[in-house]
Structures are given as structure tokens and as C-alpha cells.
Design a protein around this motif. Structure first.
Motif, PDB file in Angstrom:
ATOM      1  N   ASN A 222       0.841  -1.199   0.000  1.00 54.65           N
ATOM      2  CA  ASN A 222       0.000   0.000   0.000  1.00 54.65           C
ATOM      3  C   ASN A 222       0.877   1.251   0.000  1.00 54.65           C
ATOM      4  O   ASN A 222       0.641   2.196  -0.762  1.00 54.65           O
ATOM      5  CB  ASN A 222      -0.917  -0.027   1.232  1.00 54.65           C
ATOM      6  N   ILE A 223       1.914   1.241   0.845  1.00 53.68           N
ATOM      7  CA  ILE A 223       2.809   2.394   0.921  1.00 53.68           C
ATOM      8  C   ILE A 223       3.697   2.480  -0.320  1.00 53.68           C
ATOM      9  O   ILE A 223       3.910   3.576  -0.869  1.00 53.68           O
ATOM     10  CB  ILE A 223       3.675   2.326   2.196  1.00 53.68           C
ATOM     11  N   LEU A 224       4.224   1.367  -0.772  1.00 51.41           N
ATOM     12  CA  LEU A 224       5.080   1.379  -1.961  1.00 51.41           C
ATOM     13  C   LEU A 224       4.307   1.857  -3.194  1.00 51.41           C
ATOM     14  O   LEU A 224       4.860   2.571  -4.045  1.00 51.41           O
ATOM     15  CB  LEU A 224       5.669  -0.014  -2.210  1.00 51.41           C
ATOM     16  N   TYR A 225       3.044   1.491  -3.275  1.00 53.19           N
ATOM     17  CA  TYR A 225       2.207   1.969  -4.379  1.00 53.19           C
ATOM     18  C   TYR A 225       1.968   3.477  -4.242  1.00 53.19           C
ATOM     19  O   TYR A 225       2.039   4.232  -5.223  1.00 53.19           O
ATOM     20  CB  TYR A 225       0.879   1.218  -4.385  1.00 53.19           C
ATOM     21  N   HIS A 226       1.698   3.913  -3.014  1.00 50.27           N
ATOM     22  CA  HIS A 226       1.483   5.339  -2.754  1.00 50.27           C
ATOM     23  C   HIS A 226       2.704   6.161  -3.141  1.00 50.27           C
ATOM     24  O   HIS A 226       2.572   7.277  -3.666  1.00 50.27           O
ATOM     25  CB  HIS A 226       1.168   5.527  -1.264  1.00 50.27           C
ATOM     26  N   MET A 227       3.900   5.599  -2.928  1.00 50.35           N
ATOM     27  CA  MET A 227       5.143   6.319  -3.218  1.00 50.35           C
ATOM     28  C   MET A 227       5.587   6.161  -4.673  1.00 50.35           C
ATOM     29  O   MET A 227       6.603   6.732  -5.077  1.00 50.35           O
ATOM     30  CB  MET A 227       6.262   5.839  -2.283  1.00 50.35           C
ATOM     31  N   GLY A 228       4.848   5.376  -5.440  1.00 52.54           N
ATOM     32  CA  GLY A 228       5.215   5.181  -6.837  1.00 52.54           C
ATOM     33  C   GLY A 228       6.330   4.173  -7.040  1.00 52.54           C
ATOM     34  O   GLY A 228       6.860   4.042  -8.146  1.00 52.54           O
ATOM     35  N   THR A 229       6.684   3.453  -5.974  1.00 51.62           N
ATOM     36  CA  THR A 229       7.752   2.455  -6.057  1.00 51.62           C
ATOM     37  C   THR A 229       7.301   1.243  -6.854  1.00 51.62           C
ATOM     38  O   THR A 229       8.099   0.603  -7.547  1.00 51.62           O
ATOM     39  CB  THR A 229       8.177   2.016  -4.643  1.00 51.62           C
ATOM     40  N   VAL A 230       6.025   0.904  -6.727  1.00 48.41           N
ATOM     41  CA  VAL A 230       5.425  -0.167  -7.523  1.00 48.41           C
ATOM     42  C   VAL A 230       4.173   0.377  -8.196  1.00 48.41           C
ATOM     43  O   VAL A 230       3.574   1.365  -7.745  1.00 48.41           O
ATOM     44  CB  VAL A 230       5.079  -1.405  -6.658  1.00 48.41           C
ATOM     45  N   ALA A 231       3.799  -0.268  -9.280  1.00 46.37           N
ATOM     46  CA  ALA A 231       2.577   0.096 -10.005  1.00 46.37           C
ATOM     47  C   ALA A 231       1.621  -1.090  -9.997  1.00 46.37           C
ATOM     48  O   ALA A 231       2.054  -2.248  -9.990  1.00 46.37           O
ATOM     49  CB  ALA A 231       2.908   0.488 -11.440  1.00 46.37           C
ATOM     50  N   ARG A 232       0.332  -0.791  -9.969  1.00 46.87           N
ATOM     51  CA  ARG A 232      -0.682  -1.838 -10.123  1.00 46.87           C
ATOM     52  C   ARG A 232      -0.935  -2.028 -11.618  1.00 46.87           C
ATOM     53  O   ARG A 232      -1.293  -1.076 -12.310  1.00 46.87           O
ATOM     54  CB  ARG A 232      -1.962  -1.453  -9.396  1.00 46.87           C
ATOM     55  N   VAL A 233      -0.731  -3.253 -12.073  1.00 45.63           N
ATOM     56  CA  VAL A 233      -0.797  -3.509 -13.516  1.00 45.63           C
ATOM     57  C   VAL A 233      -1.902  -4.488 -13.897  1.00 45.63           C
ATOM     58  O   VAL A 233      -2.001  -4.896 -15.051  1.00 45.63           O
ATOM     59  CB  VAL A 233       0.562  -4.041 -14.026  1.00 45.63           C
ATOM     60  N   GLY A 234      -2.740  -4.846 -12.943  1.00 51.87           N
ATOM     61  CA  GLY A 234      -3.831  -5.771 -13.239  1.00 51.87           C
ATOM     62  C   GLY A 234      -4.281  -6.475 -11.982  1.00 51.87           C
ATOM     63  O   GLY A 234      -3.946  -6.059 -10.859  1.00 51.87           O
ATOM     64  N   LYS A 235      -5.017  -7.562 -12.156  1.00 51.80           N
ATOM     65  CA  LYS A 235      -5.477  -8.348 -11.010  1.00 51.80           C
ATOM     66  C   LYS A 235      -5.341  -9.827 -11.317  1.00 51.80           C
ATOM     67  O   LYS A 235      -5.395 -10.255 -12.467  1.00 51.80           O
ATOM     68  CB  LYS A 235      -6.937  -8.010 -10.662  1.00 51.80           C
ATOM     69  N   LYS A 236      -5.135 -10.593 -10.275  1.00 52.36           N
ATOM     70  CA  LYS A 236      -5.110 -12.041 -10.349  1.00 52.36           C
ATOM     71  C   LYS A 236      -6.090 -12.542  -9.316  1.00 52.36           C
ATOM     72  O   LYS A 236      -5.795 -12.585  -8.134  1.00 52.36           O
ATOM     73  CB  LYS A 236      -3.703 -12.571 -10.067  1.00 52.36           C
ATOM     74  N   GLY A 237      -7.302 -12.868  -9.779  1.00 52.07           N
ATOM     75  CA  GLY A 237      -8.381 -13.170  -8.845  1.00 52.07           C
ATOM     76  C   GLY A 237      -8.751 -11.919  -8.089  1.00 52.07           C
ATOM     77  O   GLY A 237      -9.030 -10.873  -8.692  1.00 52.07           O
ATOM     78  N   ASN A 238      -8.728 -11.978  -6.762  1.00 54.62           N
ATOM     79  CA  ASN A 238      -9.041 -10.816  -5.934  1.00 54.62           C
ATOM     80  C   ASN A 238      -7.809  -9.988  -5.569  1.00 54.62           C
ATOM     81  O   ASN A 238      -7.921  -8.988  -4.867  1.00 54.62           O
ATOM     82  CB  ASN A 238      -9.741 -11.269  -4.637  1.00 54.62           C
ATOM     83  N   LEU A 239      -6.647 -10.417  -6.039  1.00 57.21           N
ATOM     84  CA  LEU A 239      -5.407  -9.755  -5.666  1.00 57.21           C
ATOM     85  C   LEU A 239      -4.893  -8.853  -6.784  1.00 57.21           C
ATOM     86  O   LEU A 239      -4.969  -9.212  -7.960  1.00 57.21           O
ATOM     87  CB  LEU A 239      -4.329 -10.788  -5.327  1.00 57.21           C
ATOM     88  N   TYR A 240      -4.373  -7.692  -6.388  1.00 56.18           N
ATOM     89  CA  TYR A 240      -3.728  -6.819  -7.362  1.00 56.18           C
ATOM     90  C   TYR A 240      -2.422  -7.454  -7.839  1.00 56.18           C
ATOM     91  O   TYR A 240      -1.729  -8.144  -7.084  1.00 56.18           O
ATOM     92  CB  TYR A 240      -3.408  -5.453  -6.748  1.00 56.18           C
ATOM     93  N   LEU A 241      -2.092  -7.191  -9.084  1.00 59.27           N
ATOM     94  CA  LEU A 241      -0.785  -7.524  -9.622  1.00 59.27           C
ATOM     95  C   LEU A 241       0.070  -6.261  -9.606  1.00 59.27           C
ATOM     96  O   LEU A 241      -0.380  -5.192 -10.035  1.00 59.27           O
ATOM     97  CB  LEU A 241      -0.899  -8.050 -11.051  1.00 59.27           C
ATOM     98  N   TYR A 242       1.269  -6.398  -9.080  1.00 64.11           N
ATOM     99  CA  TYR A 242       2.186  -5.259  -8.962  1.00 64.11           C
ATOM    100  C   TYR A 242       3.423  -5.477  -9.831  1.00 64.11           C
ATOM    101  O   TYR A 242       3.765  -6.608 -10.171  1.00 64.11           O
ATOM    102  CB  TYR A 242       2.623  -5.077  -7.505  1.00 64.11           C
ATOM    103  N   GLU A 243       4.076  -4.366 -10.109  1.00 63.09           N
ATOM    104  CA  GLU A 243       5.332  -4.406 -10.837  1.00 63.09           C
ATOM    105  C   GLU A 243       6.204  -3.275 -10.325  1.00 63.09           C
ATOM    106  O   GLU A 243       5.710  -2.146 -10.098  1.00 63.09           O
ATOM    107  CB  GLU A 243       5.070  -4.232 -12.338  1.00 63.09           C
ATOM    108  N   ALA A 244       7.484  -3.547 -10.119  1.00 64.43           N
ATOM    109  CA  ALA A 244       8.386  -2.504  -9.622  1.00 64.43           C
ATOM    110  C   ALA A 244       8.545  -1.424 -10.662  1.00 64.43           C
ATOM    111  O   ALA A 244       8.654  -1.687 -11.866  1.00 64.43           O
ATOM    112  CB  ALA A 244       9.735  -3.104  -9.266  1.00 64.43           C
ATOM    113  N   SER A 245       8.555  -0.178 -10.202  1.00 58.61           N
ATOM    114  CA  SER A 245       8.702   0.968 -11.120  1.00 58.61           C
ATOM    115  C   SER A 245      10.158   1.140 -11.511  1.00 58.61           C
ATOM    116  O   SER A 245      11.078   0.728 -10.804  1.00 58.61           O
ATOM    117  CB  SER A 245       8.195   2.247 -10.449  1.00 58.61           C
ATOM    118  N   ASP A 246      10.367   1.757 -12.655  1.00 59.75           N
ATOM    119  CA  ASP A 246      11.711   2.038 -13.158  1.00 59.75           C
ATOM    120  C   ASP A 246      11.968   3.531 -12.995  1.00 59.75           C
ATOM    121  O   ASP A 246      11.585   4.336 -13.836  1.00 59.75           O
ATOM    122  CB  ASP A 246      11.813   1.618 -14.622  1.00 59.75           C
ATOM    123  N   PHE A 247      12.615   3.896 -11.882  1.00 59.71           N
ATOM    124  CA  PHE A 247      12.866   5.314 -11.614  1.00 59.71           C
ATOM    125  C   PHE A 247      13.930   5.860 -12.548  1.00 59.71           C
ATOM    126  O   PHE A 247      14.881   5.160 -12.881  1.00 59.71           O
ATOM    127  CB  PHE A 247      13.310   5.503 -10.142  1.00 59.71           C
TER     128      PHE A 247
END
Length: 247
Positions: A222-247
């Protein structure tokens, strides 16, 4: 790298060289806080400085350092007052390895040391960061996570036959400064994304890679997404799929 010599000097100043022989009554209830305050600023003239109706733990060189062992929500008032004026670093101590020592209140007798099976993790800061989420993107706000080995003294005043259930913690005495982690800009949060998480991942994948619980994984992401460290790129069932951002 931690300055081990300076840390030992701070320890001696607060609790003396032979801390175990001084007697439990001589220990402060906030020894961790006092030692870290003197480690980061030995000059007492720069400690406990009034600023904007609050008192900063350290004010030196136009910067503020606040040492907070828990309950970051108590810092909200200070952060609202301090951040528009000065850079603020929050120091958060984390017990890496811990030895438990029990105190008999009636006799003052101390038990032998027992090593706790629990090990501290830098990820324990994330529930605290959630408490001050509204401040995290302020460019003046920084964090320093301090991993310490320590002895924890507990009073035999709890419930049960051995009086240990819900017993009170009396004090924590740092024995060694192991590591310091700096978070000074949003991209520094990338250090909390396990390197083996390549491509897309869920909170379950993150929990497994970071060796933390699912609940802590959710707060962390939740915090890493808020800081832009990871992005939400979809869902897998009820779970978000994340991916690390490229700063």
C-alpha cells in the motif's frame, strides 16, 4: 556504515560501561531513545530544542531529527509544524536480535538471558509509515531505520503461573548497532522490493519473498504503491498484480 565507536560512547554516556552491574533501578524507561539521541548528536545544546510550540529531539545544521520507537501518529503535529521550515529525519529503531531478561519486582533479581526466536525486520516500519501516509511525499521528510541488537528487560507482573503473560516491558538496552538504512527520496523505497520479484507479483508473492506475513505485505505494498515504487498492472483473482517501477 554505522560509527561503532560513537555508538559505544553514546551508550557509556547514558548507562555506563558496566550496565549489567549498575542495577536495574538505574536504567531509564527510554534508554533506546536516549542512546540514539546522543549517538546522532552528542552536543546537548542541540538536543530538546523548542520549535513552533513543539520540542525537537535534535536540531542541528538547519535540520531536525526525531527518534520515534513507535506510534508515528503522535508525530503528525510536529510534522505539520516542522516540515514547512526544515528537513526532518525520523529515526526508527528496530530490534534485530533480542535477549529477554526477567525482573522479579519483589527481590530485584534478574533471570538469565534468553534469546528471542523473533528477529526484527525493516518491514516493521511500514505500519508506522501508514500512520503518517499524508506526509510521506513531502520532499523534506526522510527516514533512517536503525537495526539494533538489544537486551529487553521485562517485569514479572503478568498473569499465569510464571507471571509472564501480558507482563510489562521495563526497558530495552541496545548492545550493538548493526545497520542503518536510509530513505531520503521516493526511489530509495526500491530497496524494500525483494530482487527476486521480477515481473508481476501479488501480495502473496511479496510476503513469501520478503519473509513477512500477508497482512504486513499488504500494508507494505500500500505504501510502496502510494510512493510510486510499484505500479498496479492488473489483477489475479481478488489480488492486485504489482510491478516494480523504473525510476
Amino acid at each position: 556504515m554505522p560509527d561503532k565507536k560513537a555508538f559505544e560512547e553514546a551508550k557509556r554516556k547514558i548507562i555506563g560501561i558496566d550496565r549489567q552491574r549498575l542495577g536495574i533501578g538505574t536504567l531509564s524507561e527510554k534508554t533506546v531513545h536516549a542512546i540514539l539521541k546522543n549517538y546522532y548528536e552528542p552536543d546537548e545544546d542541540r538536543q530538546e530544542i523548542p520549535i513552533e510550540n513543539y520540542v525537537a529531539d535534535i536540531f542541528a545544521g538547519g535540520e531536525i531529527i526525531e527518534i520515534q520507537t513507535r506510534q508515528f501518529d503522535k508525530l503528525r503535529g510536529k510534522l505539520s509544524a516542522f516540515l514547512p521550515l526544515y528537513p526532518v529525519t525520523i529515526v526508527y529503531p528496530i530490534p534485530r536480535e533480542k535477549w529477554i531478561i526477567w525482573i522479579d519486582e519483589e527481590t530485584g533479581e534478574l533471570s538469565g538471558k534468553r534469546k528471542s526466536p523473533l528477529k526484527g525486520s525493516p518491514y516493521t516500519v511500514f505500519p508506522e509509515l501508514y500512520r503518517i501516509k499524508a506526509f510521506l511525499k513531502d520532499p523534506h521528510l526522510r527516514f533512517r531505520l536503525v537495526l539494533l541488537d538489544m537486551e529487553e528487560y521485562k517485569l514479572l507482573n503478568g498473569r499465569g503461573k510464571n507471571r509472564k503473560i501480558r507482563a510489562s516491558r521495563y526497558d530495552r538496552i541496545p548492545t550493538e548497532l548493526v545497520r542503518e538504512l536510509e530513505v531520503e527520496r521516493p526511489e530509495d523505497f526500491l530497496q524494500f522490493v525483494p530482487p527476486e520479484l521480477e515481473g508481476q507479483f501479488t501480495t502473496k508473492d511479496f510476503a513469501k519473498a520478503a519473509h513477512i506475513s500477508q497482512a504486513l505485505s499488504q500494508v507494505t505494498l500500500n505504501i510502496l504503491y502510494h510512493m510510486g515504487t510499484v505500479a498496479r498492472v492488473g489483477k489475479k483473482g481478488n489480488l492486485y498484480l504489482y510491478e516494480a517501477s523504473d525510476f
